[in-house]
Scaffold this motif. Structure first.
Motif, mmCIF file in Angstrom:
data_model
loop_
_atom_site.group_PDB
_atom_site.id
_atom_site.type_symbol
_atom_site.label_atom_id
_atom_site.label_comp_id
_atom_site.label_asym_id
_atom_site.label_seq_id
_atom_site.Cartn_x
_atom_site.Cartn_y
_atom_site.Cartn_z
ATOM 1 N N GLN A 155 0.797 -0.993 0.163
ATOM 2 C CA GLN A 155 -0.074 -0.020 0.360
ATOM 3 C C GLN A 155 0.860 1.320 -0.209
ATOM 4 O O GLN A 155 0.814 1.905 -0.750
ATOM 5 N N LEU A 156 2.416 1.079 1.408
ATOM 6 C CA LEU A 156 2.825 2.119 0.730
ATOM 7 C C LEU A 156 3.482 2.663 -0.278
ATOM 8 O O LEU A 156 3.268 3.624 -1.449
ATOM 9 N N LYS A 157 3.546 1.835 -1.718
ATOM 10 C CA LYS A 157 4.201 1.691 -2.726
ATOM 11 C C LYS A 157 3.369 2.751 -3.552
ATOM 12 O O LYS A 157 3.332 3.367 -4.474
ATOM 13 N N ARG A 158 1.976 2.021 -3.099
ATOM 14 C CA ARG A 158 1.000 2.616 -4.591
ATOM 15 C C ARG A 158 0.642 4.091 -3.562
ATOM 16 O O ARG A 158 0.893 4.600 -5.022
ATOM 17 N N TRP A 159 0.285 4.040 -2.740
ATOM 18 C CA TRP A 159 0.817 5.775 -2.287
ATOM 19 C C TRP A 159 2.149 6.224 -3.288
ATOM 20 O O TRP A 159 2.109 7.793 -3.414
ATOM 21 N N ARG A 160 3.297 6.212 -2.992
ATOM 22 C CA ARG A 160 4.408 6.951 -3.237
ATOM 23 C C ARG A 160 4.166 6.814 -5.047
ATOM 24 O O ARG A 160 4.711 7.806 -5.014
ATOM 25 N N ASP A 161 3.863 5.535 -5.477
ATOM 26 C CA ASP A 161 4.195 5.782 -6.823
ATOM 27 C C ASP A 161 2.724 6.746 -6.665
ATOM 28 O O ASP A 161 2.666 7.276 -8.420
ATOM 29 N N ALA A 162 1.914 7.093 -6.538
ATOM 30 C CA ALA A 162 0.481 8.089 -6.837
ATOM 31 C C ALA A 162 1.195 9.303 -6.299
ATOM 32 O O ALA A 162 -0.159 10.614 -6.655
ATOM 33 N N GLY A 163 2.128 9.447 -6.017
ATOM 34 C CA GLY A 163 2.628 11.002 -5.603
ATOM 35 C C GLY A 163 2.889 11.614 -4.053
ATOM 36 O O GLY A 163 3.138 12.513 -4.152
ATOM 37 N N TYR A 164 2.798 10.550 -3.436
ATOM 38 C CA TYR A 164 3.149 10.902 -1.923
ATOM 39 C C TYR A 164 4.531 10.483 -1.693
ATOM 40 O O TYR A 164 4.256 9.780 -0.998
ATOM 41 N N PRO A 165 5.739 11.058 -2.063
ATOM 42 C CA PRO A 165 7.336 10.046 -1.909
ATOM 43 C C PRO A 165 7.791 10.283 -0.553
ATOM 44 O O PRO A 165 7.910 9.736 -0.163
ATOM 45 N N ASP A 166 6.714 11.257 0.274
ATOM 46 C CA ASP A 166 7.700 11.281 1.584
ATOM 47 C C ASP A 166 6.511 10.484 2.793
ATOM 48 O O ASP A 166 7.174 10.420 3.209
ATOM 49 N N LEU A 167 5.689 9.745 1.958
ATOM 50 C CA LEU A 167 5.014 9.459 3.273
ATOM 51 C C LEU A 167 5.424 8.013 3.859
ATOM 52 O O LEU A 167 6.423 7.312 3.002
ATOM 53 N N ARG A 168 5.125 8.013 5.209
ATOM 54 C CA ARG A 168 5.451 6.822 5.954
ATOM 55 C C ARG A 168 4.518 5.673 6.862
ATOM 56 O O ARG A 168 3.511 6.564 6.720
ATOM 57 N N ILE A 169 5.287 4.721 6.505
ATOM 58 C CA ILE A 169 4.105 4.016 7.502
ATOM 59 C C ILE A 169 3.946 3.539 8.625
ATOM 60 O O ILE A 169 5.670 2.401 8.362
ATOM 61 N N ALA A 170 3.091 3.017 9.383
ATOM 62 C CA ALA A 170 3.859 2.634 10.696
ATOM 63 C C ALA A 170 2.818 0.775 10.541
ATOM 64 O O ALA A 170 2.079 0.866 10.821
ATOM 65 N N VAL A 171 3.110 -0.356 11.330
ATOM 66 C CA VAL A 171 2.989 -1.679 11.097
ATOM 67 C C VAL A 171 3.301 -2.043 13.054
ATOM 68 O O VAL A 171 4.315 -1.824 13.191
ATOM 69 N N ASN A 172 2.395 -2.493 13.686
ATOM 70 C CA ASN A 172 2.685 -2.458 14.549
ATOM 71 C C ASN A 172 3.155 -4.460 14.300
ATOM 72 O O ASN A 172 2.729 -5.253 13.818
ATOM 73 N N LEU A 173 3.564 -4.529 15.155
ATOM 74 C CA LEU A 173 4.491 -6.104 15.136
ATOM 75 C C LEU A 173 4.521 -6.669 16.723
ATOM 76 O O LEU A 173 5.247 -6.537 17.478
ATOM 77 N N SER A 174 4.802 -8.025 17.070
ATOM 78 C CA SER A 174 5.037 -9.130 17.834
ATOM 79 C C SER A 174 5.906 -9.057 17.840
ATOM 80 O O SER A 174 6.595 -9.282 17.145
ATOM 81 N N THR A 175 6.510 -8.730 19.546
ATOM 82 C CA THR A 175 7.583 -9.053 20.071
ATOM 83 C C THR A 175 7.663 -11.408 19.453
ATOM 84 O O THR A 175 8.720 -11.353 18.934
ATOM 85 N N ARG A 176 6.848 -11.438 19.424
ATOM 86 C CA ARG A 176 7.218 -13.124 18.236
ATOM 87 C C ARG A 176 8.184 -13.182 17.244
ATOM 88 O O ARG A 176 8.673 -13.570 16.754
ATOM 89 N N GLN A 177 7.333 -11.851 15.938
ATOM 90 C CA GLN A 177 8.579 -11.500 15.283
ATOM 91 C C GLN A 177 9.860 -11.143 15.168
ATOM 92 O O GLN A 177 10.437 -11.550 14.657
ATOM 93 N N PHE A 178 10.420 -10.733 16.538
ATOM 94 C CA PHE A 178 11.494 -10.164 16.447
ATOM 95 C C PHE A 178 12.358 -10.826 16.619
ATOM 96 O O PHE A 178 13.259 -11.124 16.071
ATOM 97 N N TYR A 179 11.889 -12.229 17.469
ATOM 98 C CA TYR A 179 13.183 -13.457 17.012
ATOM 99 C C TYR A 179 12.347 -15.080 16.157
ATOM 100 O O TYR A 179 12.714 -15.666 15.955
#
Length: 86
Positions: free
Chosen positions: A52-76
């Motif tokens: 989704q972020l790529k679609r938004w950037r391709d649509a003209g929002y090159p500086d947009l950022r996105i936050a994703v919550n992660l599980s602690t289990r994912q880090f391991y």
């Protein structure tokens, strides 16, 4: 706030269950954590957020950022750094 420009978004996971309707994250995330399903769910969420972020950037929002919550289990999780880099 002064410019009125959107500069960031947050990925939020929701579950629409056909028979029960919307199931709140505080109900299904703990079950996903316990069962280990949080790993494939987390991978999917991260991939979808990046797409989704790529679609938004391709649509003209090159500086947009996105936050994703992660599980602690994912880090391991093996290969987590590669997943994020991809």
């Amino acid at each position: 706030m002064v410019s009125g420009k959107i500069f960031s978004a947050e990925a939020l996971l929701r579950w629409r269950q056909p028979e029960s309707g919307m199931i709140a994250p505080d109900e299904f995330i703990p079950l996903a954590e316990e069962s280990g399903l949080i790993l494939p769910i987390g991978k999917w969420v991260l991939q979808q957020a990046c797409r989704q972020l790529k679609r938004w950037r391709d649509a003209g929002y090159p500086d947009l950022r996105i936050a994703v919550n992660l599980s602690t289990r994912q880090f391991y999780q093996a290969g987590f750094e590669d997943l994020v880099a991809d």
